[in-house]
Design a protein around this motif. Structure first.
Motif, PDB file in Angstrom:
ATOM      1  N   UNK A 263       0.845  -1.222  -0.009  1.00  0.00           N
ATOM      2  CA  UNK A 263       0.025   0.029  -0.064  1.00  0.00           C
ATOM      3  C   UNK A 263       1.046   1.176  -0.097  1.00  0.00           C
ATOM      4  N   UNK A 264       0.560   2.291  -0.518  1.00  0.00           N
ATOM      5  CA  UNK A 264       1.250   3.521  -0.295  1.00  0.00           C
ATOM      6  C   UNK A 264       1.873   3.917   1.071  1.00  0.00           C
ATOM      7  N   UNK A 265       3.206   3.983   1.158  1.00  0.00           N
ATOM      8  CA  UNK A 265       3.575   4.195   2.407  1.00  0.00           C
ATOM      9  C   UNK A 265       3.500   2.927   3.324  1.00  0.00           C
ATOM     10  N   UNK A 266       3.306   1.584   2.664  1.00  0.00           N
ATOM     11  CA  UNK A 266       3.166   0.534   3.790  1.00  0.00           C
ATOM     12  C   UNK A 266       4.165  -0.456   3.135  1.00  0.00           C
ATOM     13  N   UNK A 267       5.129  -0.727   3.568  1.00  0.00           N
ATOM     14  CA  UNK A 267       6.073  -1.804   3.413  1.00  0.00           C
ATOM     15  C   UNK A 267       5.885  -3.045   4.498  1.00  0.00           C
ATOM     16  N   UNK A 268       5.985  -4.260   3.862  1.00  0.00           N
ATOM     17  CA  UNK A 268       5.579  -5.306   4.844  1.00  0.00           C
ATOM     18  C   UNK A 268       7.118  -6.155   4.566  1.00  0.00           C
TER      19      UNK A 268
ATOM     20  N   UNK B  87      -2.253 -10.245   2.370  1.00  0.00           N
ATOM     21  CA  UNK B  87      -2.731 -10.233   1.118  1.00  0.00           C
ATOM     22  C   UNK B  87      -2.521  -8.900   0.343  1.00  0.00           C
ATOM     23  N   UNK B  88      -3.634  -7.990   0.483  1.00  0.00           N
ATOM     24  CA  UNK B  88      -3.594  -6.758  -0.286  1.00  0.00           C
ATOM     25  C   UNK B  88      -2.649  -5.809   0.517  1.00  0.00           C
ATOM     26  N   UNK B  89      -2.662  -6.050   1.745  1.00  0.00           N
ATOM     27  CA  UNK B  89      -2.120  -4.970   2.753  1.00  0.00           C
ATOM     28  C   UNK B  89      -3.094  -4.352   3.350  1.00  0.00           C
TER      29      UNK B  89
END
Length: 222
Positions: free
Chosen positions: A51-56, A179-181
């Motif tokens: 997601x924008x701004x979300x790195x897992x 999955x999608x975050x």
């Protein structure tokens, strides 16, 4: 422990005693997890922008053996499998967690807890040797995310979490499968709204995205 949880646990123990044990990864009998399937759970740590701004940061691809073992833990109540999954989660946490960070988990719904009788993330974190705080709570009921696309997941989970008040600092939020975050993105939003300066996302496993699947995630580092 509630009566319902105690009964659920006793029922699982009785089934384990009376029914033949089969490998959760391949089905071979007389073992909880065979050596070949255990080897398939070795961590390959990957960072994915979901997601924008979300790195897992995650340790396993949610497919094949890993997916079957995680499902057996979560949906069949085979909590002993957490011992085999825990090293992969511990490695992802080790790589992603800076010194001094607070660690929390995505909260499970009451319905999921009643159905299972335990919280899978609590079991995994304990087996991985990591303690965590309950910094997030559910603010409203949500539908099951399974089967929903990226947009539907965002709408379903939006505004679902509320954070305890935080006085800055870094928070690591952990989920079992990304999955999608959308869930981790909502958790990160809530933690930032609660006062966290930075939120880092970690998952045991990620769902691979193939072809022209809606919202394909991007691998940015391995």
């Amino acid at each position: 422990m509630s009566l319902a949880v105690a009964v659920s646990s006793a029922f699982r123990d009785a089934l384990t005693f009376w029914l033949p044990v089969a490998c959760a990864g391949c089905g071979v009998v007389d073992t909880d997890l065979c050596s070949g399937c255990r080897d398939a759970l070795v961590a390959v740590v990957t960072r994915r922008l979901v997601e924008p701004g979300v790195t897992v940061t995650s340790a396993l691809a949610f497919e094949g053996v890993a997916a079957r073992v995680v499902r057996a833990l979560k949906e069949e109540g085979r909590t002993s499998l957490a011992r085999a999954l825990a090293p992969a989660l511990a490695e992802a946490l080790r790589v992603a967690t800076p010194a001094g960070a607070r660690v929390t988990t995505v909260p499970s719904t009451r319905a999921a807890f009643r159905r299972r009788g335990f919280r899978p993330l609590d079991v995994l974190m304990r087996r991985a040797g990591w303690t965590h705080e309950r910094l997030l709570r559910l603010a409203r009921a949500t539908d099951d995310q399974r089967g929903l696309g990226r947009r539907a997941r965002r709408e379903n989970i939006g505004g679902a979490f509320v954070s305890r008040p935080l006085s800055g600092g870094v928070v690591v939020v952990v989920d079992d499968v990304v999955t999608t975050g959308a869930t981790l993105a909502e958790a990160a939003r809530a933690l930032r709204a609660g006062g966290a300066d930075e939120v880092i996302a970690v998952a045991l496993a990620h769902t691979p995205r193939r072809g022209n699947t809606e919202g394909k995630s991007r691998v940015i580092e391995t």
